[in-house]
Structures are given as structure tokens and as C-alpha cells.
Write an enzyme that holds these catalytic residues in place. Structure first.
Site, PDB file in Angstrom:
ATOM      1  N   ALA A  20     -14.504   2.644  20.208  1.00 57.30           N
ATOM      2  CA  ALA A  20     -14.792   1.342  20.826  1.00 57.30           C
ATOM      3  C   ALA A  20     -13.907   1.148  22.043  1.00 57.30           C
ATOM      4  O   ALA A  20     -12.719   1.455  22.016  1.00 57.30           O
ATOM      5  CB  ALA A  20     -14.544   0.220  19.828  1.00 57.30           C
ATOM      6  N   LEU A  21     -14.535   0.653  23.095  1.00 56.20           N
ATOM      7  CA  LEU A  21     -13.782   0.268  24.277  1.00 56.20           C
ATOM      8  C   LEU A  21     -13.215  -1.115  23.963  1.00 56.20           C
ATOM      9  O   LEU A  21     -13.962  -2.081  23.864  1.00 56.20           O
ATOM     10  CB  LEU A  21     -14.754   0.222  25.460  1.00 56.20           C
ATOM     11  N   ASP A  22     -11.905  -1.177  23.750  1.00 59.41           N
ATOM     12  CA  ASP A  22     -11.268  -2.443  23.346  1.00 59.41           C
ATOM     13  C   ASP A  22     -10.940  -3.292  24.559  1.00 59.41           C
ATOM     14  O   ASP A  22     -10.177  -2.874  25.422  1.00 59.41           O
ATOM     15  CB  ASP A  22      -9.943  -2.170  22.618  1.00 59.41           C
ATOM     16  N   GLY A  48     -10.396   4.373  15.058  1.00 58.19           N
ATOM     17  CA  GLY A  48      -9.377   4.917  14.159  1.00 58.19           C
ATOM     18  C   GLY A  48      -8.814   6.268  14.583  1.00 58.19           C
ATOM     19  O   GLY A  48      -7.616   6.414  14.816  1.00 58.19           O
ATOM     20  N   SER A 195      -6.293   0.191   2.755  1.00 57.46           N
ATOM     21  CA  SER A 195      -5.533  -1.052   2.682  1.00 57.46           C
ATOM     22  C   SER A 195      -5.873  -1.676   1.328  1.00 57.46           C
ATOM     23  O   SER A 195      -6.760  -1.191   0.616  1.00 57.46           O
ATOM     24  CB  SER A 195      -5.941  -1.979   3.828  1.00 57.46           C
ATOM     25  N   SER A 258       1.169  -8.469  16.799  1.00 55.92           N
ATOM     26  CA  SER A 258      -0.251  -8.190  16.587  1.00 55.92           C
ATOM     27  C   SER A 258      -0.372  -7.012  15.620  1.00 55.92           C
ATOM     28  O   SER A 258       0.281  -5.986  15.805  1.00 55.92           O
ATOM     29  CB  SER A 258      -0.924  -7.843  17.915  1.00 55.92           C
ATOM     30  N   ASP A 264      -3.427   2.713  11.703  1.00 54.42           N
ATOM     31  CA  ASP A 264      -3.584   3.973  12.432  1.00 54.42           C
ATOM     32  C   ASP A 264      -2.210   4.568  12.768  1.00 54.42           C
ATOM     33  O   ASP A 264      -2.019   5.788  12.703  1.00 54.42           O
ATOM     34  CB  ASP A 264      -4.378   3.753  13.731  1.00 54.42           C
TER      35      ASP A 264
HETATM   36  N1  LIG Z   1       3.254  -8.216   8.868  1.00 45.97           N
HETATM   37  C1  LIG Z   1       3.771  -6.976   8.878  1.00 45.97           C
HETATM   38  N2  LIG Z   1       5.100  -6.779   8.976  1.00 45.97           N
HETATM   39  C2  LIG Z   1       5.630  -5.533   9.003  1.00 45.97           C
HETATM   40  N3  LIG Z   1       4.892  -4.418   8.879  1.00 45.97           N
HETATM   41  C3  LIG Z   1       3.569  -4.539   8.774  1.00 45.97           C
HETATM   42  C4  LIG Z   1       2.921  -5.825   8.755  1.00 45.97           C
HETATM   43  N4  LIG Z   1       1.587  -5.636   8.641  1.00 45.97           N
HETATM   44  C5  LIG Z   1       1.399  -4.295   8.581  1.00 45.97           C
HETATM   45  N5  LIG Z   1       2.583  -3.637   8.658  1.00 45.97           N
HETATM   46  C6  LIG Z   1       2.803  -2.163   8.600  1.00 45.97           C
HETATM   47  O1  LIG Z   1       1.584  -1.472   8.837  1.00 45.97           O
HETATM   48  C7  LIG Z   1       1.148  -0.772   7.669  1.00 45.97           C
HETATM   49  C8  LIG Z   1      -0.354  -0.851   7.546  1.00 45.97           C
HETATM   50  O2  LIG Z   1      -0.774  -2.205   7.489  1.00 45.97           O
HETATM   51  P1  LIG Z   1      -2.079  -2.710   6.710  1.00 45.97           P
HETATM   52  O3  LIG Z   1      -1.843  -2.583   5.257  1.00 45.97           O
HETATM   53  O4  LIG Z   1      -2.379  -4.050   7.234  1.00 45.97           O
HETATM   54  O5  LIG Z   1      -3.165  -1.611   7.090  1.00 45.97           O
HETATM   55  P2  LIG Z   1      -4.395  -1.616   8.095  1.00 45.97           P
HETATM   56  O6  LIG Z   1      -5.028  -0.289   7.928  1.00 45.97           O
HETATM   57  O7  LIG Z   1      -3.917  -1.968   9.460  1.00 45.97           O
HETATM   58  O8  LIG Z   1      -5.340  -2.758   7.498  1.00 45.97           O
HETATM   59  P3  LIG Z   1      -6.925  -2.956   7.638  1.00 45.97           P
HETATM   60  O9  LIG Z   1      -7.536  -1.583   7.837  1.00 45.97           O
HETATM   61  O10 LIG Z   1      -7.361  -3.600   6.353  1.00 45.97           O
HETATM   62  O11 LIG Z   1      -7.091  -3.827   8.833  1.00 45.97           O
HETATM   63  C9  LIG Z   1       1.938  -1.427   6.518  1.00 45.97           C
HETATM   64  O12 LIG Z   1       2.108  -0.539   5.444  1.00 45.97           O
HETATM   65  C10 LIG Z   1       3.258  -1.750   7.221  1.00 45.97           C
HETATM   66  O13 LIG Z   1       4.051  -0.591   7.343  1.00 45.97           O
END
Ligand SMILES: Nc1ncnc2c1ncn2[C@@H]1O[C@H](COP(=O)(O)OP(=O)(O)OP(=O)(O)O)[C@@H](O)[C@H]1O
Ligand SMILES: [Mg+2]
Length: 322
Positions: A20-22, A48, A195, A258, A264
């Protein structure tokens, strides 16, 4: 006598079938019925597998990103990848590469993410992805299949990637959701990174308690779905299940800007450290460090190398939570 030079690490091959072009920007408040005047915008090549490849490269590893591109958005996408000098193999498709739209609401700090479906891929197109991937799979290396599947691509696509990888002596890593994830797990993968929401959907439970999280992750190892399950829990850290047991890590204290690209970045650091010959525990610590480093950067920006290495050093002193 000749000095022995270590063999170069084989590239970590990533696959992005629905890039995707973000487009990201900001506005004061998201409300209906008005023109929402936006601030400056930025364009990033998202998806991803591409994100994983970009982070691997940023952290000093070798990578090859296999991705589809089509139409004018696909052209723009390719140019962004070329500008980053990311080694890549493009699979041309008829439809136009999708765009995603991220808006930061400045008055509240909320983030709105609009994620489009992607173009329909024909059977010859997705079969070409598999064929080109098969030619690039590094024996003894890693293949990372990550992100959603566009319309037209069968739900067992990542399962087919897992089979091809195994046949060619590579370890397959999958980050997906829904039927694509379930099919890949039925085939069996080296590492999976759901997740909480994604694993919950797969097992049909909310996974609210630490006990249920560990149980669900360990069950995937026990039934041969994955050798390693890295269950990420956002700000609550992550759980790693493998044959040698369960590890749990809390996240370091960081200022959250953010969460785009956190998963990823987590996955990229995990696979890179394994590819560099580090053990699973060290790789897991690096992964949590990279995920947390990613949330420190604004909008779609991924993690920065110095943040990752600082947090990684900080976490290396930390023992695993019970
Ligand atoms: N609020 C936060 N504070 C600190 N670290 C975070 C936070 N949110 C995410 N992380 C870091 O990023 C990792 C991955 O986050 P998350 O579990 O949200 O996976 P995701 O793949 O980005 O989620 P999804 O695919 O459901 O959007 C966590 O294990 C943690 O290391
Ligand atoms: Mg994710």
C-alpha cells in the site's frame, strides 16, 4: 594460511502481495460535513513484508523484498522503494496498487487509519508471485510472508508459501490474520507473530488473561502449527512460546507517538537477530525493543536503529517476567 571469512548472511526474503502506498497527514479534528484542512502529507511504501524488509535493512541486515505493483500508484510505490535502495523483485500486476490513508488528529492525539482492500489479483498473477519467490528462497535462510491478501488470492496462499519454503530448506515466518493465518498454521510454520486480536480470532477467545494467552500460544507449538509463537500484546509486551517453554517480556517505558509498524518492526528484529546467529531469547528481546522503538516515531515512520539498539541493551539486563 588463508584467514577464514564468515559466509555472508543469506538475505531475509520478504513477500508483500498487497502493498500500500501510505499517505499520512494531520488535521485539527475529524468531523463530518466539513472540509478537513490537512497539514503536510508524506508518502511511504507500506505493507507488512515491505516494512519488515525496510527495518531489516535499517538495522544492518541483508534483505530482498518481493512485492506486487500495478498502475500509477504502483509506479510511485516502485520509485519510493528504489529511492531507499531496497533490494527488490517486483511482480507486475494489472490492477492498481492500493493506497492507505492515515490521519493524526492534532487536538486529541487520536489516529485514524483507512485501509483499502487492494486490487484483484488474477490466478496467473498470484501464481507468478509464488514462482518468483520460489526462485529467490535462500536455503538455510528465512522467508517472511506478511500482510493481508488482496481479493482473488486464495486463503491458503501463505500455506503454499510455507510449503515452498520448507521444500527449499528455508524457515517460513508468517504475520497474517483470519483464514490466511489459520491455513498457514494448518500447514505448519517456523515462526508466527499474531497480535492478541489475531490469535484470539484464530482460537475463538478474547485472550484477556495472561493464563489464556500463554495457553493459546503454547497450544500452537504443541500441535505443530508453529515452532515459535510470538504473541504481541501492544503496550503489555509480548509472550514467546516454543518447545523450550514460555518467555514473557514487558515493554520498556517509551513515549508513544504512533503504533503504525510496531508489529513489523518487532518481526524484522526477531528474524534479523536469528539470521545473525543469535539465540531465540536475544532475538525476542531485540523484537520487543524494535516494536517499542517503532511507537516512538510519528505517523507511518518505522523504528530508528539507535533507539532499537539502546532499548535492546536496556532489555538485555532484564529477566523474563514469570
Ligand atoms: N503502547 C506501546 N508501548 C510500547 N511498546 C509497544 C506499544 N504498542 C506496541 N508496542 C511494541 O510493539 C510490539 C507489537 O505491537 P502489537 O502487539 O500492537 O502488534 P501489531 O502487529 O502492531 O498489532 P496489529 O497487527 O493488531 O495492528 C509489542 O510487542 C511492543 O514491543
Ligand atoms: Mg500486526
Amino acid at each position: 594460511m588463508e584467514a577464514s571469512v564468515p559466509a555472508p548472511m543469506p538475505p531475509i526474503v520478504t513477500l508483500t502481495v498487497n502493498p500500500a502506498l501510505d499517505i499520512s497527514t494531520s488535521t485539527e479534528q475529524v468531523i463530518s460535513g466539513h472540509k478537513l484542512r490537512c497539514g503536510a502529507s508524506r508518502l511511504d511504501p507500506g505493507g507488512g513484508g515491505i516494512n519488515v524488509a525496510r527495518v531489516v535493512q535499517r538495522l544492518g541486515g541483508r534483505t530482498l523484498a518481493v512485492y506486487t505493483a500495478g498502475g500509477p500508484t504502483g509506479e510511485a510505490y516502485r520509485r519510493l522503494i528504489e529511492a531507499e535502495r531496497l533490494p527488490a523483485l517486483v511482480v507486475p500486476v494489472q490492477g492498481s496498487t492500493r493506497e492507505d490513508f492515515t490521519v493524526d488528529e492534532t487536538t486529541t492525539g487520536k489516529q485514524f487509519r483507512f485501509v483499502l482492500q487492494g486490487p484483484v489479483l488474477s490466478e496467473p498473477e498470484w501464481r507468478l508471485c509464488l514462482a518468483l519467490l520460489a526462485d529467490s528462497i535462500p536455503a538455510g535462510g528465512f522467508v517472511v510472508a506478511s500482510g493481508s491478501l488482496p481479493p482473488g488470492v486464495p486463503a491458503d496462499f501463505y500455506a503454499q508459501v510455507a510449503r515452498l519454503s520448507r521444500q527449499q530448506g528455508a524457515r517460513c515466518v508468517v504475520d497474517a490474520s483470519g483464514p490466511a493465518l489459520s491455513a498457514a498454521l494448518a500447514e505448519g510454520v517456523f515462526l508466527v507473530k499474531p497480535s492478541r486480536r489475531e490469535l484470539g480470532l484464530h482460537v475463538g477467545a478474547t485472550l484477556d488473561s495472561p493464563g489464556s494467552q500463554v495457553e493459546a500460544a503454547a497450544a500452537l507449538v504443541a500441535d505443530g502449527s508453529a515452532d515459535h509463537v510470538a504473541l504481541t500484546l501492544g503496550g503489555e509486551g509480548a509472550v514467546l512460546a516454543s518447545k523450550s517453554g514460555i518467555l514473557r517480556l514487558a515493554v520498556p517505558q517509551v513515549h508513544v507517538q504512533s503504533t503504525v509498524g510496531a508489529g513489523d518492526s518487532f518481526l524484522a528484529a526477531f528474524v534479523l537477530r536469528l539470521a545473525q546467529g543469535r539465540g531465540v531469547e536475544a532475538a525476542f528481546r531485540a523484537a520487543v525493543a524494535a516494536g517499542s522503538a517503532a511507537v516512538m516515531t510519528p505517523a507511518t515512520e518505522l523504528c530508528r536503529r539507535d533507539d532499537v539498539e539502546r532499548l535492546e541493551a536496556q532489555l538485555s539486563a532484564e529477566s523474563f517476567a514469570p
